[in-house]
Design a protein around this motif. Structure first.
Motif, PDB file in Angstrom:
ATOM      1  N   SER A  19      -9.438  19.993  -3.999  1.00 42.57           N
ATOM      2  CA  SER A  19      -8.182  20.395  -4.575  1.00 42.57           C
ATOM      3  C   SER A  19      -6.959  19.926  -3.685  1.00 42.57           C
ATOM      4  CB  SER A  19      -7.940  22.010  -4.593  1.00 42.57           C
ATOM      5  OG  SER A  19      -8.324  22.446  -3.167  1.00 42.57           O
ATOM      6  N   LEU A  20      -7.339  19.149  -2.445  1.00 43.35           N
ATOM      7  CA  LEU A  20      -6.238  18.495  -1.942  1.00 43.35           C
ATOM      8  C   LEU A  20      -5.530  17.604  -2.474  1.00 43.35           C
ATOM      9  CD1 LEU A  20      -7.892  18.152   1.629  1.00 43.35           C
ATOM     10  CD2 LEU A  20      -5.968  19.631   0.949  1.00 43.35           C
ATOM     11  N   LEU A  26      -5.417  13.568  15.306  1.00 41.93           N
ATOM     12  CA  LEU A  26      -6.061  14.349  16.179  1.00 41.93           C
ATOM     13  C   LEU A  26      -7.781  14.047  16.266  1.00 41.93           C
ATOM     14  CD1 LEU A  26      -4.545  18.087  14.770  1.00 41.93           C
ATOM     15  CD2 LEU A  26      -4.005  16.496  16.899  1.00 41.93           C
ATOM     16  N   ARG A  27      -8.016  12.883  15.855  1.00 41.72           N
ATOM     17  CA  ARG A  27      -9.314  12.507  15.961  1.00 41.72           C
ATOM     18  C   ARG A  27     -10.523  13.117  15.289  1.00 41.72           C
ATOM     19  NH1 ARG A  27      -8.741   8.489  20.295  1.00 41.72           N
ATOM     20  NH2 ARG A  27      -6.788   8.539  21.445  1.00 41.72           N
ATOM     21  N   ARG A  28     -10.043  13.675  14.327  1.00 44.97           N
ATOM     22  CA  ARG A  28     -11.396  14.433  13.648  1.00 44.97           C
ATOM     23  C   ARG A  28     -12.233  13.507  13.344  1.00 44.97           C
ATOM     24  NH1 ARG A  28      -9.287  18.015  16.135  1.00 44.97           N
ATOM     25  NH2 ARG A  28      -8.217  19.785  15.333  1.00 44.97           N
ATOM     26  N   ARG A  29     -13.499  13.787  13.439  1.00 43.71           N
ATOM     27  CA  ARG A  29     -14.782  12.855  12.915  1.00 43.71           C
ATOM     28  C   ARG A  29     -14.840  12.562  11.628  1.00 43.71           C
ATOM     29  NH1 ARG A  29     -20.298  14.680  15.725  1.00 43.71           N
ATOM     30  NH2 ARG A  29     -20.754  12.520  14.816  1.00 43.71           N
ATOM     31  N   ARG A  30     -14.443  13.468  10.910  1.00 42.81           N
ATOM     32  CA  ARG A  30     -14.681  13.356   9.185  1.00 42.81           C
ATOM     33  C   ARG A  30     -13.025  13.570   8.884  1.00 42.81           C
ATOM     34  NH1 ARG A  30     -19.400  13.351   7.031  1.00 42.81           N
ATOM     35  NH2 ARG A  30     -21.131  14.104   8.176  1.00 42.81           N
ATOM     36  N   ARG A  31     -12.505  12.192   8.378  1.00 39.89           N
ATOM     37  CA  ARG A  31     -11.148  12.094   8.030  1.00 39.89           C
ATOM     38  C   ARG A  31     -10.973  11.168   6.706  1.00 39.89           C
ATOM     39  NH1 ARG A  31     -11.801   9.893  13.095  1.00 39.89           N
ATOM     40  NH2 ARG A  31     -11.385   7.683  13.260  1.00 39.89           N
ATOM     41  N   PHE A  32      -9.819  11.315   6.030  1.00 37.48           N
ATOM     42  CA  PHE A  32      -9.869  10.321   4.825  1.00 37.48           C
ATOM     43  C   PHE A  32      -8.359   9.741   4.818  1.00 37.48           C
ATOM     44  CE2 PHE A  32      -8.473  14.762   3.527  1.00 37.48           C
ATOM     45  CZ  PHE A  32      -7.432  14.473   2.995  1.00 37.48           C
ATOM     46  N   LYS A  33      -8.274   8.763   3.868  1.00 38.26           N
ATOM     47  CA  LYS A  33      -6.747   8.280   3.791  1.00 38.26           C
ATOM     48  C   LYS A  33      -7.199   7.883   2.051  1.00 38.26           C
ATOM     49  CE  LYS A  33      -6.950   5.034   6.962  1.00 38.26           C
ATOM     50  NZ  LYS A  33      -6.623   3.794   7.731  1.00 38.26           N
ATOM     51  N   LEU A  34      -6.066   8.290   1.418  1.00 39.76           N
ATOM     52  CA  LEU A  34      -5.906   7.928   0.139  1.00 39.76           C
ATOM     53  C   LEU A  34      -4.727   7.163  -0.250  1.00 39.76           C
ATOM     54  CD1 LEU A  34      -7.145   8.395  -2.861  1.00 39.76           C
ATOM     55  CD2 LEU A  34      -5.363  10.398  -2.999  1.00 39.76           C
ATOM     56  N   TYR A  70     -10.928  11.255  -9.899  1.00 40.99           N
ATOM     57  CA  TYR A  70     -12.014   9.964  -9.179  1.00 40.99           C
ATOM     58  C   TYR A  70     -11.755  10.395  -7.660  1.00 40.99           C
ATOM     59  CZ  TYR A  70     -13.429   5.573  -7.082  1.00 40.99           C
ATOM     60  OH  TYR A  70     -13.866   4.657  -6.342  1.00 40.99           O
ATOM     61  N   ALA A  71     -10.342  10.638  -7.082  1.00 40.23           N
ATOM     62  CA  ALA A  71     -10.547  10.974  -5.800  1.00 40.23           C
ATOM     63  C   ALA A  71     -10.933  12.081  -5.275  1.00 40.23           C
ATOM     64  CB  ALA A  71      -8.841  10.728  -5.354  1.00 40.23           C
ATOM     65  N   ALA A  72     -10.492  13.364  -6.135  1.00 41.99           N
ATOM     66  CA  ALA A  72     -11.391  14.497  -5.864  1.00 41.99           C
ATOM     67  C   ALA A  72     -12.840  14.774  -5.964  1.00 41.99           C
ATOM     68  CB  ALA A  72     -10.670  15.498  -6.830  1.00 41.99           C
ATOM     69  N   ASP A  73     -13.437  13.956  -6.606  1.00 45.75           N
ATOM     70  CA  ASP A  73     -14.947  13.982  -6.841  1.00 45.75           C
ATOM     71  C   ASP A  73     -15.390  13.185  -5.553  1.00 45.75           C
ATOM     72  OD1 ASP A  73     -17.539  13.977  -8.154  1.00 45.75           O
ATOM     73  OD2 ASP A  73     -17.579  12.111  -7.991  1.00 45.75           O
ATOM     74  N   LEU A  74     -14.665  12.152  -5.091  1.00 46.58           N
ATOM     75  CA  LEU A  74     -15.412  11.339  -3.876  1.00 46.58           C
ATOM     76  C   LEU A  74     -15.055  12.394  -2.646  1.00 46.58           C
ATOM     77  CD1 LEU A  74     -14.044   7.906  -4.237  1.00 46.58           C
ATOM     78  CD2 LEU A  74     -16.142   8.690  -4.633  1.00 46.58           C
ATOM     79  N   LEU A  75     -13.836  13.050  -2.533  1.00 43.42           N
ATOM     80  CA  LEU A  75     -13.528  13.882  -1.457  1.00 43.42           C
ATOM     81  C   LEU A  75     -14.578  15.026  -1.461  1.00 43.42           C
ATOM     82  CD1 LEU A  75      -9.689  14.529  -1.565  1.00 43.42           C
ATOM     83  CD2 LEU A  75     -11.042  13.193   0.211  1.00 43.42           C
ATOM     84  N   SER A  96       0.872  -1.219  -0.120  1.00 42.23           N
ATOM     85  CA  SER A  96      -0.125  -0.148  -0.176  1.00 42.23           C
ATOM     86  C   SER A  96       0.771   1.173  -0.122  1.00 42.23           C
ATOM     87  CB  SER A  96      -0.849   0.062   1.267  1.00 42.23           C
ATOM     88  OG  SER A  96      -1.794  -1.122   1.202  1.00 42.23           O
ATOM     89  N   VAL A  97       0.680   2.186  -1.153  1.00 43.37           N
ATOM     90  CA  VAL A  97       1.341   3.387  -1.085  1.00 43.37           C
ATOM     91  C   VAL A  97       0.404   4.686  -0.781  1.00 43.37           C
ATOM     92  CG1 VAL A  97       2.758   5.104  -2.399  1.00 43.37           C
ATOM     93  CG2 VAL A  97       2.981   2.786  -2.816  1.00 43.37           C
ATOM     94  N   TYR A  98       0.509   5.041   0.343  1.00 40.77           N
ATOM     95  CA  TYR A  98      -0.341   6.207   0.905  1.00 40.77           C
ATOM     96  C   TYR A  98       0.114   7.599   0.351  1.00 40.77           C
ATOM     97  CZ  TYR A  98      -2.153   2.779   4.338  1.00 40.77           C
ATOM     98  OH  TYR A  98      -2.695   1.671   4.830  1.00 40.77           O
ATOM     99  N   PHE A  99      -0.936   8.373   0.156  1.00 40.99           N
ATOM    100  CA  PHE A  99      -0.765   9.802  -0.066  1.00 40.99           C
ATOM    101  C   PHE A  99      -0.837  10.902   0.849  1.00 40.99           C
ATOM    102  CE2 PHE A  99      -1.248   6.945  -3.673  1.00 40.99           C
ATOM    103  CZ  PHE A  99      -0.377   7.352  -4.583  1.00 40.99           C
ATOM    104  N   ASP A 100      -0.196  11.779   1.079  1.00 41.86           N
ATOM    105  CA  ASP A 100      -0.498  12.951   2.036  1.00 41.86           C
ATOM    106  C   ASP A 100      -0.168  14.285   1.321  1.00 41.86           C
ATOM    107  OD1 ASP A 100      -1.753  14.127   4.239  1.00 41.86           O
ATOM    108  OD2 ASP A 100      -0.783  12.891   5.564  1.00 41.86           O
ATOM    109  N   THR A 101      -0.400  15.388   1.988  1.00 41.57           N
ATOM    110  CA  THR A 101       0.152  16.606   1.640  1.00 41.57           C
ATOM    111  C   THR A 101       1.479  17.047   2.391  1.00 41.57           C
ATOM    112  OG1 THR A 101      -1.019  17.679   3.482  1.00 41.57           O
ATOM    113  CG2 THR A 101      -2.470  17.622   1.369  1.00 41.57           C
ATOM    114  N   PRO A 102       2.229  18.057   1.937  1.00 36.29           N
ATOM    115  CA  PRO A 102       3.548  18.336   2.499  1.00 36.29           C
ATOM    116  C   PRO A 102       3.313  18.766   4.049  1.00 36.29           C
ATOM    117  CG  PRO A 102       3.125  19.414   0.336  1.00 36.29           C
ATOM    118  CD  PRO A 102       1.949  18.782   0.652  1.00 36.29           C
TER     119      PRO A 102
END
Length: 260
Positions: free
Chosen positions: A145-146, A78-86, A132-137, A62-68
């Motif tokens: 735009s993330l 930080l236990r945000r109720r709405r979060r995501f992993k791509l 695809y990911a942007a639409d789902l986000l 699995s290759v995970y993607f994140d912002t800088p």
């Protein structure tokens, strides 16, 4: 050694038909291998194990993607109720690959959505994958735009066995746990397994068996805990106990080859 040969096999097609569970409640446990072996040895004999051409454990990448600034990580830490992993998930033994987005609803339910992906593209977001990911986000209340800012941040490798439980829920057992980052830092956790139950809501038989023996969900995340272990400068409160416990026994190396 986790003995799975005592259980009847189930094909991938039957597993998906009976327990796809793309919307589900996940409960994760980080346990010593001998504990997992003992629990499995006492499991309901009606349990079935995913079997593909005689194999019952399979290599995953699995290759995970994140912002800088590690936004996806921070939302989880930080236990945000709405979060995501791509991330991309590649089945190394069978050759399939997917781009997956996992989101958490306000009620704590995990929703997994994915599209087929070329294995050669596993470490990058292609234009079609990004759209695809942007639409789902956007559908899940996140800023689309993330996706344009995201880059590979972590690779997780492991071997997985999948159980189909009599109540129709699933469980996975991940062993040979390894992580690495783009800078070549690598981490392994020998002697442990991640057990994950996946059910529509209520605890399943495996959860109850683990609870009876004093084991409760740890909230471990391959993405979150692996990132925290490799980047001690990031906030880690959610996984502080795990990092002081099992991960204190982990093996940390610097290996430029590990990221490949």
């Amino acid at each position: 050694m986790i003995a799975l040969n005592a259980f009847a096999p189930v094909t991938l097609e039957s597993l998906v038909a009976q327990a796809a569970l793309l919307t589900r409640v996940d409960r994760k446990y980080l346990l010593p291998l001998d504990t997992v072996a003992d629990v499995v040895s006492h499991a309901d004999p009606r349990v079935r194990v995913l079997d593909i051409d005689g194999s019952r454990d399979f290599a995953y990448d699995s290759v995970y993607f994140d912002t800088p600034d590690f936004l996806a990580y921070r939302l989880t830490a930080l236990r945000r109720r709405r979060r995501f992993k791509l991330h991309t998930r590649t089945y190394l033994d069978t050759g399939g690959s997917y781009l997956e987005l996992k989101t958490k609803s306000g009620r704590g339910t995990t929703v997994k959505e994915r599209m087929p992906y070329a294995p050669i593209d596993r470490a990058r977001i292609t234009p079609s994958g990004g759209a695809y990911a942007a639409d789902l986000l956007a559908q899940r209340g996140h800023e689309p735009s993330l996706v344009a800012e995201m880059r590979p941040s972590l690779v997780s490798r492991y071997r997985r066995s999948t159980l189909l439980l009599p109540d129709g829920s699933r469980a996975t057992i991940d062993t040979d746990l390894r992580w690495s980052d783009p800078d070549g830092r690598a981490l392994s956790l020998p002697g442990y397994a991640i057990v994950e139950s996946k059910s529509p809501g209520r605890p399943n038989d495996l959860d109850r068996a683990l609870w009876r023996t004093g084991h409760r969900p740890s909230g471990i995340s391959k993405f979150g805990t692996g990132t925290a272990a490799l980047h001690p400068e990031l906030p880690v409160s959610k996984w502080a106990r795990t990092l002081r416990g099992p991960f204190s026994e982990s093996i940390l190396t610097t290996d430029p080859q590990e990221q490949r």
